[in-house]
Design an enzyme around this catalytic site. Structure first.
Site, mmCIF file in Angstrom:
data_model
loop_
_atom_site.group_PDB
_atom_site.id
_atom_site.type_symbol
_atom_site.label_atom_id
_atom_site.label_comp_id
_atom_site.label_asym_id
_atom_site.label_seq_id
_atom_site.Cartn_x
_atom_site.Cartn_y
_atom_site.Cartn_z
ATOM 1 N N GLY A 1 46.622 56.286 34.771
ATOM 2 C CA GLY A 1 47.446 55.183 35.251
ATOM 3 C C GLY A 1 48.427 54.768 34.178
ATOM 4 C CB ALA A 2 51.716 54.117 34.031
ATOM 5 C CB THR B 1 47.138 39.008 35.336
ATOM 6 O OG1 THR B 1 46.129 38.041 35.040
ATOM 7 C CG2 THR B 1 48.485 38.333 35.447
ATOM 8 C CB CYS B 2 43.340 42.140 34.182
ATOM 9 S SG CYS B 2 44.341 43.596 34.247
ATOM 10 N NE ARG C 1 45.852 33.544 33.689
ATOM 11 C CZ ARG C 1 45.147 32.479 33.288
ATOM 12 N NH1 ARG C 1 45.019 31.435 34.073
ATOM 13 N NH2 ARG C 1 44.600 32.446 32.100
ATOM 14 C CD GLU D 1 47.667 37.827 26.968
ATOM 15 O OE1 GLU D 1 48.468 38.751 26.855
ATOM 16 O OE2 GLU D 1 47.510 37.181 28.013
ATOM 17 N N PRO D 2 50.564 38.417 24.109
ATOM 18 C CG PRO D 2 51.646 40.271 23.181
ATOM 19 C CD PRO D 2 50.321 39.585 23.257
ATOM 20 C CD GLN D 3 49.394 42.056 26.262
ATOM 21 O OE1 GLN D 3 48.422 41.313 26.210
ATOM 22 N NE2 GLN D 3 49.871 42.657 25.193
ATOM 23 C CD GLN E 1 49.897 40.089 32.659
ATOM 24 O OE1 GLN E 1 49.470 39.014 32.244
ATOM 25 N NE2 GLN E 1 49.167 41.194 32.612
#
Lengths: 427, 262
Positions: A190-191, A51-52, A54, A115-117, A121
């Protein structure tokens, strides 16, 4: 076997964004990496979470010391010098690795606590591991458990409710430069998920206009439709830089899309009117060298963390309960995993003994054929009973050793009785 | 007595800084001591005018008046939490100007005091300079906030004003200063024409005033006409005021306003 679960990686806690982006793996390269790891024999099962914030590799290995070898392999595969990279990489093995995974999935190790993201991921990383057949019985179990622990943490604590989202942090930063979002416009390049989250927050806080640019126009149009925004072709990005107040980049391009030279020209054309650049991609899409250009205010994912951390106190209080749940669950899972391993080893040993018994009976078939059916039954029962009695004591000892957590004793015992055993079967 | 009152006013402005943050004494001091200081400040200025003549031409009167405008501006921002740092900058500037005012040599613009045109001229010019002092404060804060954003020191952003609001304030105060200075210069020219037949006296003060006017004209043109904003305009605001204060201080020490000093 389960003592061979290792977690190797780096995160925003241990490494700067420059290093994280070097080690980051785009989702289309994940299958290759997992395949390579298994080919090297370092991991029997593997999962990569990139992820961004880690990059982490979870692997089921032959023994718990393989973490070091995996760390070196990971650094070398990314073209990094292991000597310089290894100090930034953490290695967890056994129950520590399980606990780490549970903490990560429950967002206790996230840049923005709660945070939920991250759940999405982790789920995506698991899906990739499943698709590439890199996830086996142990990873299936541990991932299922990790996701259910995350669910429990979110429902039983206030950690999610107290979270200052990345989106809100983006709003704060943009407002600090622009004064407010009313009558302001933004462009989402970007999306990516983080980009969409920040864009949504900007709209919620009064942003007037949003345009979406994506390499695949149809995907951009789809995202734009969700926001009630308009989509533009990717080639139009540079033209829109002159017009908008905020630029969000969230792509998986893996390289700089907006370099210093181009942005300096934009700043001049704008007569140094403030332009907020929020780069949510890792590797970054906006050249960090623009920081010294007047009128441009670039923020990356680490900067958003700083802002999000401002509400940390309330979330840290909630995190105490969440940590307790994670510790409890990790302990319980570990106990289950050890029991499963023990049962598998006992089962394997029993099967081996049964094979020996049957082989011996077969060898004595000429003699057995002369026996009456009743006598044959008696002999079979007797041999079964002998095997059972012989195994009784080792099985009892193994359970005692497992209860005491004496892994070395268990290894000695099982090796003495049968040597290498087949891997744990999923039950 | 007049100078002593200015010093007491200065002490009143500084009183709320004593004691720890949020302490009751400090809150009370902020509520009562600053207004008391403003009253003493005005009273001190009136006594200076009484003692040195109604000229507005002495250094004490000029600096004291500018400091008064600044402290009033500081109170204007009292209810805006994001302006805490601006209030500190304004307080520091007020204190420096007031201290100079209190210790400046006595001087009288004797012959000019009788003319209402001269009083209007000096009044407008000083108000213009006070506007530029405010521009200086806003610009300094702009540079501080910008630096923090550029250096990614983002931990307590909620306590600082946004760059856009500071940019707008810089423009407003600069415009205010420029318009009043322009009006002051115009009145001064009319008065000079009427009295001496010349538009400009040609002394250090008039040259300096015109230079300041020109400086801010360039700054405003860059901001309004060309559209430049941000750091460049803020630097204009800071540099203009600093250079002006240095040169004005030196020239006044040598010759006084229009050569009427000590």
């Amino acid at each position: 076997m389960s003592r061979g679960i290792v977690a190797v990686g780096l995160s925003h806690h241990t490494a700067p964004v420059e290093l994280r982006e070097r080690l980051a793996v785009p989702s289309d390269s994940v299958p290759g990496l997992l395949g390579d790891l298994r080919t090297t024999g370092l991991g029997q099962e593997a999962l990569l979470l990139s992820t961004c914030n880690r990059v982490e590799l979870y692997a089921v290995t032959a023994n718990s010391h393989d973490g070091e070898a995996i760390a070196t392999w990971l650094a070398e595969r990314s073209g990094l010098v292991p000597r310089r990279t290894l100090p930034h990489l953490y290695r967890h093995s056994g129950d520590a690795a399980v606990r780490h995974l549970f903490r990560v999935t429950s967002s206790l190790d996230s840049m923005v606590l709660g945070e939920p993201q991250i759940v999405g991921q982790v789920r995506e990383a698991y899906r990739l591991a499943q698709e590439t057949k890199a996830a086996g019985p142990v990873l299936h179990r541990v991932m299922d458990r990790a996701l259910s622990v995350a669910k429990r943490v979110r429902s039983e604590t206030r950690i999610a409710r107290e979270a200052v989202s990345i989106g809100r942090a983006g709003v704060e930063l943009a407002s600090q430069v622009l004064g407010g979002l009313k009558s302001k416009s933004a462009m989402l390049v970007g999306a990516g998920e983080h980009g969409r989250i920040v864009a949504r927050s900007l709209l919620d806080y009064g942003l007037t206009e949003l345009v979406v640019a994506n390499r695949t126009f149809s995907r951009g149009a789809e995202v734009a439709r969700d926001f009630g925004a308009s989509a533009i072709p990717f080639e139009e990005v540079s033209r829109y830089l002159d017009r908008v107040d905020i630029v969000l980049t969230s792509t998986s391009a893996g390289r700089i899309l907006l370099d210093r030279g181009a942005l300096q020209a934009v700043a001049r054309r704008r007569r140094f009117k403030s332009l907020v650049l929020i780069d949510l991609s890792v590797p970054r899409n906006i050249d960090p060298a623009v920081d010294d250009v007047d009128g441009l205010f670039r923020f990356d994912i680490d900067d958003l963390r700083q802002v999000a951390d401002s509400g940390k106190v309330a979330r840290e209080a909630a995190a105490v309960d969440a940590e307790r749940i994670v510790a409890e669950e990790a302990q319980e899972f570990w106990r289950w995993l050890e029991q499963a391993e023990l049962h598998a080893r006992i089962g394997s040993m029993s099967r081996k003994a049964e094979q020996i018994r049957l082989a011996e009976l077969k060898r004595a078939s000429s003699m057995m054929d002369r026996l009456s059916p009743e006598d044959r039954k008696t002999v079979e029962a007797m041999t079964r009973s002998i095997v059972k009695k012989l195994l009784h004591e080792p099985i009892r000892s193994s359970r005692l050793l497992a209860a005491e957590g004496d892994h070395h004793g268990l290894d000695v015992l099982f090796n003495a009785l049968g040597g290498d055993l087949p891997p744990v079967e999923d039950d | 007595m007049d100078r002593a009152l200015l010093l007491v006013a200065l002490a009143c402005y500084l009183a709320p800084l004593l004691g720890r943050d949020g302490a009751r004494m400090r809150v009370l001091a902020a509520r009562w001591w600053v207004p008391a200081g403003i009253l003493l400040h005005i009273q001190g200025l009136l006594l200076v005018v009484w003692a040195e003549g109604l000229s507005m031409g002495s250094m004490t009167e000029g600096l004291g008046f500018t400091a008064l405008v600044l402290v009033l501006a500081r109170e204007w921002f009292a209810r805006r939490p994001r302006m805490a740092l601006l209030r500190r900058i304004l307080l520091a500037l007020t204190c420096v100007l007031l201290a100079f005012a209190a210790f400046a040599p006595r001087s009288v613009g004797a012959g000019q005091a009788s003319s209402p045109f001269f009083l209007l001229h000096i009044g407008l010019v000083l108000t213009g300079f006070a506007g530029f002092a405010l521009t200086f404060s806003m610009s300094s804060l702009y540079l501080v906030v910008r630096r923090r954003l550029k250096q990614k020191r983002l931990d307590d952003l909620g306590r600082l004003p946004s760059l856009a609001s500071l940019d707008a304030l810089i423009l407003r105060t600069m415009l205010f200063g420029f318009v009043t200075l322009t009006a002051g210069i115009a009145v001064g020219m009319a008065w000079s024409m009427n009295r001496t037949g010349r538009l400009l006296p040609g002394d250090v003060t008039s040259v300096l005033t015109m230079a300041v006017w020109l400086w801010y004209l360039v700054g405003l043109s860059a901001r309004v006409a060309v559209g430049w904003r941000g750091r460049v305009v803020a630097l204009f605001g800071v540099a203009g005021f600093v250079v002006f204060m240095l040169i004005a201080g030196l020239s006044f020490a040598v010759s006084g306003w229009h050569g009427a000093g000590s």
